[in-house]
Scaffold this motif. Structure first.
Motif: not given
Length: 397
Positions: A359-362, A364-371, A381-389, A391-396
């Motif tokens: 949340q802090l990174l996003l 403050n302008g972190a590149d959300i799609n930087l691979c 990587i969030a999906s691969e590790n099943r971090h559902s919250r 994933i939702q934060l990224l989708m939002n």
């Protein structure tokens, strides 16, 4: 043995013409006259002579010796009658044993000598007595520690002074390279440290792992010892074998005042280990925010990376140290600085499900799609590790 160690106290109104000592010796002599085995020991190897020496019953000691007791008969762990007398500081017993030919350097199984045990307990008069009778002043135990080591370890300054006056080797190290000065610095015993320095101790003599006296003082947060060493010319940037400096270890242990002291004395704030770890990195790794701020205020390079390309921000995000992340961002850390494999701070936060950092990174302008270099995105990587919250934060966003 029971007779030799008996304190022969009087009880109630019972009156006895002879003293306890005389009655004890009469009993011992009576038993010996009736062919008692003078060398018959207890299960742990304790002999009648050993017991008498332990109790400082000198007349009984002399009686046993006059009847052929083995003066160097040791108990199971190798402690001799002389050793136990020295351990307890029974000088008259020590002198009696030495006069009768006791082996002055006879050691226990772990190679501790009578002089060593006297120094451990700070029995200065016993130490002097042994030295006057030519005890080996530099005789080592199993670990290579000499009497001077153990005197320093226990803060017996008068014993240290006594040993130094009698030419103890001040820089003699253990098998691991630990010097007497290192031992004193480990304990933060400033009076002993000063005493050793005044007598020519090598201030930068390191262990086999290359840890200096200053390093160990900083590790334990002994600020007055650190100041004393620096005042006497200790190398402030002398590193251990993996390249960690005194400043590194002070940051690792969270000793704020020690860090400030080192910085005031111009420690290299950006000195890195063999793996490229800086003092700032290690403070961020351990979430010592006050030290992080202290380092940044004194010119620490905020984006200085390890050999793998991990930045201070990266390690803070990996561990979910949100307050540290915020502190670094507020001080303009590069928010998209990637590791050698292309992993960004956001990526590692997503991999570990560190939602606060995400949340802090996003925000403050972190590149959300930087691979990464392999094309793996934060959301993958969030999906691969099943971090559902996460994933939702990224989708939002």
């Amino acid at each position: 043995m029971l007779a030799a160690g008996n304190d022969a106290q009087e009880y109630g109104d019972y009156k006895q013409e002879d003293s306890g000592q005389i009655r004890r010796d009469k009993t011992v002599q009576l038993l010996l006259n009736n062919e008692a085995d003078i060398h018959l020991c207890s299960e742990d190897g304790t002999s009648p002579l050993y017991i008498a020496c332990q109790c400082k019953y000198d007349s009984t000691v002399q009686l046993l010796l006059s009847n052929g007791a083995n003066i160097n008969l040791c108990e199971n762990e190798g402690a001799s009658p002389l050793y136990i007398a020295c351990e307890n500081g029974h000088d008259s017993t020590v002198q009696l044993l030495l006069n009768n030919g006791a082996d002055i350097n006879l050691c226990t199984k772990d190679k501790a000598s009578p002089l060593y045990i006297a120094c451990e307990n700070g029995h200065d008069s016993t130490v002097q007595l042994l030295l006057d009778n030519e005890a080996d002043i530099n005789l080592c135990d199993d670990e290579g520690a000499v009497p001077l080591h153990i005197a320093c370890q226990n803060g017996h300054d008068s014993t240290v002074q006594l040993l130094l006056r009698n030419k103890a080797n001040i820089n003699l190290c253990t098998k691991n390279g630990v010097s007497p000065l290192y031992v004193a610095c480990y304990n933060g015993d400033d009076s002993t440290v000063q005493l050793l320095l005044n007598n020519g101790a090598d201030i930068n003599l390191c262990t086999k792992d290359k840890a200096s006296p200053l390093y160990i003082a900083c590790e334990n947060g002994h600020d007055s010892t650190v100041q004393l060493l620096l005042h006497n010319g200790a190398d402030i940037n002398l590193c251990e074998k993996e390249g960690a400096s005194p400043l590194h270890v002070a940051c690792q242990k969270g000793h704020d005042s020690t860090v400030q002291l080192l910085l005031n004395n111009k420690a290299d704030i950006n000195l890195r280990t063999e793996n490229g770890v800086s003092p700032l990195y290690i403070a961020c790794e351990n979430r010592f925010d006050s030290i992080v701020q202290l380092l940044l205020s004194n010119g620490s390079h905020i984006n200085l990376c390890t050999t793998n390309g991990f930045s201070p921000l990266y390690i803070a995000c990996e561990n979910g140290h949100d307050s540290t992340v915020q502190l670094l961002i507020s001080n303009r850390a590069d928010i998209n600085l990637c590791s050698k494999d292309g992993a960004s701070p956001l990526y590692i936060a997503c991999e570990n499900g560190q939602d606060g950092a995400v949340q802090l990174l996003l925000r403050n302008g972190a590149d959300i799609n930087l691979c990464t270099k392999d094309g793996v995105s934060p959301i993958f990587i969030a999906s691969e590790n099943r971090h559902s919250r996460t994933i939702q934060l990224l989708m939002n966003n």
